[in-house]
Motif scaffolding. Structure first.
Motif, PDB file in Angstrom:
ATOM      1  N   PRO A  16       1.011  -1.273  -0.058  1.00 47.00           N
ATOM      2  CA  PRO A  16       0.226   0.118  -0.164  1.00 47.00           C
ATOM      3  C   PRO A  16       1.000   1.159   0.060  1.00 47.00           C
ATOM      4  CG  PRO A  16      -0.758  -1.771   1.557  1.00 47.00           C
ATOM      5  CD  PRO A  16       0.796  -2.251   0.891  1.00 47.00           C
ATOM      6  N   ILE A  17       2.298   1.185   0.719  1.00 49.50           N
ATOM      7  CA  ILE A  17       2.696   2.358   0.754  1.00 49.50           C
ATOM      8  C   ILE A  17       3.500   2.884  -0.367  1.00 49.50           C
ATOM      9  CG2 ILE A  17       4.603   3.227   1.552  1.00 49.50           C
ATOM     10  CD1 ILE A  17       4.281   2.012   4.497  1.00 49.50           C
ATOM     11  N   ILE A  18       3.903   2.078  -1.176  1.00 49.24           N
ATOM     12  CA  ILE A  18       4.398   1.926  -2.551  1.00 49.24           C
ATOM     13  C   ILE A  18       3.962   2.417  -3.276  1.00 49.24           C
ATOM     14  CG2 ILE A  18       5.678   0.227  -4.545  1.00 49.24           C
ATOM     15  CD1 ILE A  18       7.159  -1.746  -2.728  1.00 49.24           C
ATOM     16  N   SER A  19       2.366   1.600  -3.671  1.00 51.37           N
ATOM     17  CA  SER A  19       1.176   1.718  -4.730  1.00 51.37           C
ATOM     18  C   SER A  19       0.751   3.423  -4.440  1.00 51.37           C
ATOM     19  CB  SER A  19      -0.299   0.774  -4.063  1.00 51.37           C
ATOM     20  OG  SER A  19      -1.292   1.637  -5.469  1.00 51.37           O
ATOM     21  N   GLN A  20       0.667   3.783  -3.275  1.00 51.98           N
ATOM     22  CA  GLN A  20       0.203   5.296  -2.849  1.00 51.98           C
ATOM     23  C   GLN A  20       1.143   6.244  -3.555  1.00 51.98           C
ATOM     24  OE1 GLN A  20      -0.405   6.442   0.678  1.00 51.98           O
ATOM     25  NE2 GLN A  20      -1.992   8.435   0.326  1.00 51.98           N
ATOM     26  N   GLN A  21       2.635   5.551  -3.300  1.00 53.21           N
ATOM     27  CA  GLN A  21       3.848   6.538  -4.453  1.00 53.21           C
ATOM     28  C   GLN A  21       3.675   6.428  -5.756  1.00 53.21           C
ATOM     29  OE1 GLN A  21       5.066   9.355  -2.569  1.00 53.21           O
ATOM     30  NE2 GLN A  21       4.036   8.772  -1.090  1.00 53.21           N
ATOM     31  N   LEU A  22       3.094   5.227  -6.190  1.00 56.37           N
ATOM     32  CA  LEU A  22       3.306   5.191  -7.859  1.00 56.37           C
ATOM     33  C   LEU A  22       1.497   5.691  -8.277  1.00 56.37           C
ATOM     34  CD1 LEU A  22       4.795   3.551 -10.231  1.00 56.37           C
ATOM     35  CD2 LEU A  22       3.242   1.600  -9.685  1.00 56.37           C
ATOM     36  N   TRP A  23       0.827   5.700  -7.295  1.00 56.61           N
ATOM     37  CA  TRP A  23      -0.561   6.468  -8.167  1.00 56.61           C
ATOM     38  C   TRP A  23      -0.025   8.261  -8.571  1.00 56.61           C
ATOM     39  CZ3 TRP A  23      -3.216   4.381  -3.782  1.00 56.61           C
ATOM     40  CH2 TRP A  23      -3.568   5.310  -2.795  1.00 56.61           C
ATOM     41  N   THR A  24       0.575   8.475  -6.880  1.00 65.12           N
ATOM     42  CA  THR A  24       1.124  10.043  -7.177  1.00 65.12           C
ATOM     43  C   THR A  24       1.973  10.506  -8.385  1.00 65.12           C
ATOM     44  OG1 THR A  24       0.669  10.065  -5.021  1.00 65.12           O
ATOM     45  CG2 THR A  24       2.002  11.760  -6.002  1.00 65.12           C
ATOM     46  N   ALA A  25       2.481   9.516  -9.075  1.00 61.18           N
ATOM     47  CA  ALA A  25       4.045   9.242  -9.392  1.00 61.18           C
ATOM     48  C   ALA A  25       2.874  10.121 -10.958  1.00 61.18           C
ATOM     49  CB  ALA A  25       4.893   8.115  -9.587  1.00 61.18           C
ATOM     50  N   VAL A  26       2.021   8.754 -11.366  1.00 65.53           N
ATOM     51  CA  VAL A  26       1.291   8.589 -12.029  1.00 65.53           C
ATOM     52  C   VAL A  26       0.618   9.907 -12.434  1.00 65.53           C
ATOM     53  CG1 VAL A  26      -0.591   7.996 -13.851  1.00 65.53           C
ATOM     54  CG2 VAL A  26       1.170   5.990 -12.467  1.00 65.53           C
ATOM     55  N   GLN A  27       0.041  10.387 -11.875  1.00 63.02           N
ATOM     56  CA  GLN A  27      -0.519  11.394 -11.618  1.00 63.02           C
ATOM     57  C   GLN A  27      -0.378  13.122 -12.111  1.00 63.02           C
ATOM     58  OE1 GLN A  27      -4.521  13.115 -10.385  1.00 63.02           O
ATOM     59  NE2 GLN A  27      -4.441  11.285 -11.827  1.00 63.02           N
ATOM     60  N   LYS A  28       1.642  13.430 -11.342  1.00 62.75           N
ATOM     61  CA  LYS A  28       1.994  14.087 -11.932  1.00 62.75           C
ATOM     62  C   LYS A  28       2.259  14.535 -13.128  1.00 62.75           C
ATOM     63  CE  LYS A  28       4.080  14.829  -7.441  1.00 62.75           C
ATOM     64  NZ  LYS A  28       5.126  14.429  -6.601  1.00 62.75           N
ATOM     65  N   ALA A  29       2.612  13.234 -13.516  1.00 64.43           N
ATOM     66  CA  ALA A  29       3.098  12.878 -14.932  1.00 64.43           C
ATOM     67  C   ALA A  29       2.144  12.852 -16.508  1.00 64.43           C
ATOM     68  CB  ALA A  29       4.230  11.290 -15.371  1.00 64.43           C
ATOM     69  N   GLU A  30       0.772  12.759 -15.930  1.00 67.18           N
ATOM     70  CA  GLU A  30      -0.230  12.754 -16.307  1.00 67.18           C
ATOM     71  C   GLU A  30      -0.740  14.477 -16.924  1.00 67.18           C
ATOM     72  OE1 GLU A  30      -2.829   8.220 -16.332  1.00 67.18           O
ATOM     73  OE2 GLU A  30      -2.529  10.110 -14.606  1.00 67.18           O
ATOM     74  N   SER A  31      -0.449  15.299 -15.682  1.00 64.22           N
ATOM     75  CA  SER A  31      -1.308  16.460 -15.722  1.00 64.22           C
ATOM     76  C   SER A  31       0.155  17.275 -15.935  1.00 64.22           C
ATOM     77  CB  SER A  31      -1.706  16.766 -14.466  1.00 64.22           C
ATOM     78  OG  SER A  31      -0.219  16.722 -13.674  1.00 64.22           O
ATOM     79  N   GLY A  32       1.521  16.822 -16.723  1.00 66.26           N
ATOM     80  CA  GLY A  32       2.224  17.657 -17.009  1.00 66.26           C
ATOM     81  C   GLY A  32       3.312  18.654 -15.720  1.00 66.26           C
ATOM     82  N   ALA A  33       2.646  17.908 -14.323  1.00 62.70           N
ATOM     83  CA  ALA A  33       3.489  19.036 -13.419  1.00 62.70           C
ATOM     84  C   ALA A  33       4.616  18.619 -13.112  1.00 62.70           C
ATOM     85  CB  ALA A  33       2.078  18.091 -12.004  1.00 62.70           C
ATOM     86  N   ALA A  34       5.423  17.026 -13.816  1.00 63.25           N
ATOM     87  CA  ALA A  34       6.723  16.271 -13.811  1.00 63.25           C
ATOM     88  C   ALA A  34       6.765  15.656 -14.864  1.00 63.25           C
ATOM     89  CB  ALA A  34       6.996  15.900 -12.676  1.00 63.25           C
ATOM     90  N   SER A  35       8.081  14.914 -15.158  1.00 61.98           N
ATOM     91  CA  SER A  35       8.276  14.250 -15.911  1.00 61.98           C
ATOM     92  C   SER A  35       8.865  13.081 -15.238  1.00 61.98           C
ATOM     93  CB  SER A  35      10.260  14.106 -16.306  1.00 61.98           C
ATOM     94  OG  SER A  35      10.661  14.223 -15.449  1.00 61.98           O
ATOM     95  N   PRO A  36       7.824  11.752 -16.588  1.00 62.43           N
ATOM     96  CA  PRO A  36       7.951  10.885 -16.008  1.00 62.43           C
ATOM     97  C   PRO A  36       8.942   9.825 -15.443  1.00 62.43           C
ATOM     98  CG  PRO A  36       6.671  10.329 -18.385  1.00 62.43           C
ATOM     99  CD  PRO A  36       7.239  11.376 -17.688  1.00 62.43           C
ATOM    100  N   ALA A  37      10.629  10.585 -15.173  1.00 65.91           N
ATOM    101  CA  ALA A  37      11.576  10.474 -14.848  1.00 65.91           C
ATOM    102  C   ALA A  37      11.418  11.090 -13.188  1.00 65.91           C
ATOM    103  CB  ALA A  37      12.899  10.859 -15.183  1.00 65.91           C
ATOM    104  N   SER A  38      11.201  12.163 -13.523  1.00 63.51           N
ATOM    105  CA  SER A  38      11.517  13.160 -11.932  1.00 63.51           C
ATOM    106  C   SER A  38      10.135  13.030 -11.257  1.00 63.51           C
ATOM    107  CB  SER A  38      11.148  14.258 -12.243  1.00 63.51           C
ATOM    108  OG  SER A  38      12.402  14.779 -13.217  1.00 63.51           O
ATOM    109  N   ALA A  39       9.131  12.155 -11.603  1.00 65.84           N
ATOM    110  CA  ALA A  39       7.361  11.526 -10.356  1.00 65.84           C
ATOM    111  C   ALA A  39       8.205  10.900 -10.227  1.00 65.84           C
ATOM    112  CB  ALA A  39       5.827  11.793 -11.073  1.00 65.84           C
ATOM    113  N   LEU A  40       8.978   9.862 -11.331  1.00 62.86           N
ATOM    114  CA  LEU A  40       9.222   8.715 -10.975  1.00 62.86           C
ATOM    115  C   LEU A  40      10.305   8.252  -9.604  1.00 62.86           C
ATOM    116  CD1 LEU A  40       8.224   6.322 -12.922  1.00 62.86           C
ATOM    117  CD2 LEU A  40       6.737   6.116 -11.397  1.00 62.86           C
ATOM    118  N   ALA A  41      11.362   8.807  -9.116  1.00 60.77           N
ATOM    119  CA  ALA A  41      12.438   9.296  -8.538  1.00 60.77           C
ATOM    120  C   ALA A  41      11.747   9.758  -7.190  1.00 60.77           C
ATOM    121  CB  ALA A  41      13.481  10.402  -9.271  1.00 60.77           C
TER     122      ALA A  41
END
Length: 423
Positions: free
Chosen positions: A386-411
């Motif tokens: 659950p901890i990892i998943s929450q951070q994963l979906w947060t990264a997906v949101q950031k990248a989809e919206s353009g708030a961060a690049s995929p690499a930055s969001a996942l880092a």
């Protein structure tokens, strides 16, 4: 006065329930809220055994409730069944365990098994006598923590790509040609070129978003222990590129699996990523199914959904044998095939799957999908998931919206997950 270790563990588990709430609609049959009620567990055969499940949509007169009652009668007891909304069931199970008042049998969503087991609330199959020998290992894996098995699955559902044959025919795309990300993207380009829409999926910032992203994540060869790997970046780049190029709508950023499905049902989309639970509606609109492709070919691993029968810890261990008889009745033979057909699940045994396909050949694609599926809590992740998943979906949101690049969001996701796990 210091709380016991068990109480602290249960308290932490309760805090994690909210983060997993979206998972429960992703992978169980779900339903509306229920009146519920406390456990009145019996500790001897011939009495009343309590049974909690996440199916409030099935009333006392339903075939499911009647089967539960019948299996209790065959075991020599009366069953008091209490259905809860899926999220409420997790909370109630944790609270009941903390109070030492767990039900005799608990049918719980598979990612929650590790949470309850880690809190010390569930017996192992070695303790309760449940048999797991004929169950597919990849489906059973959601109930295995540190080499110990804590229940048996009622069945499994998962994800695949539904497609609209009329749109693909108009775009001159053969479904059999879609074998990799490149061929799928090429098909989306052809669909867009004839004025139709490409693909819809759920990219929302809940567990549903993680659930839908995992096939692409795993299909690239990424691991949940390293969410900022080059493979993970490739998967998230695929999704963001589809949005940027107009192959997927901007609405996927907030689409649940239900709203994403409603978009596909309009008949305007060539593809829709969704689950086994939509197969009846898909058939009604003439949609068909193919496996989600891996990046470089083959079928991508997909996450398993579905519930597990578990036997919670009781003060008198003599009750376990009767509970195991009831679970065995519910989870084997013709009973499990009938139940899983009703729930739109795939039976977790080879014999059961063969019976399903014999009766309905269209299920063969779903049997194949379940065959390559993975447990989200597998690889011994357990309560780390659950901890990892929450951070994963947060990264997906950031990248989809353009708030961060995929690499930055996942880092950022990897850093936050590591910090949360290690604190």
């Amino acid at each position: 006065m210091h709380r016991s270790r068990k109480a602290r563990t249960i308290g932490a588990a309760l805090l994690a329930v909210g983060a997993m709430a979206g998972a429960l609609t992703a992978c169980s049959s779900g339903g509306s809220s229920s009146s519920g009620g406390g456990s009145t567990s019996s500790t001897s055969a011939g009495g009343t055994y309590t049974f909690w499940d996440p199916y409030p949509q099935y009333t006392a007169s339903s075939p499911w409730a009647q089967l539960v009652s019948k299996c209790g009668t065959e075991a020599g007891v009366t069953i008091k069944r209490t259905p809860y909304d899926t999220t409420a069931l997790t909370t109630q199970a944790l609270l009941a365990g903390q109070a030492g008042n767990s039900p005799n049998i608990l049918l719980i969503d598979n990612p929650v098994v590790s949470t309850l087991a880690s809190a010390g609330l569930l017996t192992t199959t070695a303790q309760n006598g449940l048999s797991t020998g004929k169950i597919a290992a990849n489906i059973l894996d959601a109930g295995v923590i540190n080499g110990k098995t804590y229940g048996v699955p009622i069945g499994a559902n998962t994800l695949a790509l539904y497609y609209n044959p009329k749109i693909l025919a108009a775009a001159k795309v053969s479904p059999s040609s879609i074998t990799s990300w490149a061929t799928l993207t090429a098909a989306l380009a052809k669909v867009k070129a004839i004025g139709k829409k490409g693909i819809t999926f759920s990219g929302i910032n809940t567990e549903e978003g993680s659930f839908q992203f995992l096939p692409w994540f795993w299909g690239a060869g990424a691991s949940l222990t390293n969410v900022d790997s080059p493979q993970a970046i490739a998967a998230l780049t695929l999704w963001t590129t589809w949005i940027k190029d107009g192959y997927a709508p901007n609405s996927v950023i907030q689409d649940t699996q239900t709203t994403s499905w409603q978009e596909f049902q309009t008949g305007d989309y060539a593809f829709g990523e969704n689950g086994t639970w939509q197969k009846t509606l898909a058939a009604a609109m003439g949609a068909k199914v193919i496996a989600i492709p891996g990046e470089n070919g083959g079928s991508a691993p997909v996450p398993t959904g579905g519930e597990f029968f578990t036997i919670p810890v009781q003060k008198n261990t003599a009750s376990y044998a009767t509970s195991a008889k009831i679970v065995s009745c519910l989870s084997s033979g013709d009973n499990i095939v009938t139940t899983d057909n009703t729930l739109n699940y795939i039976v977790p045994t080879q014999a059961g799957q063969q019976a399903q396909v014999s009766a309905d050949p269209t299920l063969s694609s779903w049997v194949s999908a379940v065959g390559v599926a993975k447990a989200r809590t597998g690889d011994n992740l357990g309560t780390k998931y659950p901890i990892i998943s929450q951070q994963l979906w947060t990264a997906v949101q950031k990248a989809e919206s353009g708030a961060a690049s995929p690499a930055s969001a996942l880092a950022a996701a990897q850093s936050a997950a590591t910090a949360a796990i290690n604190k």
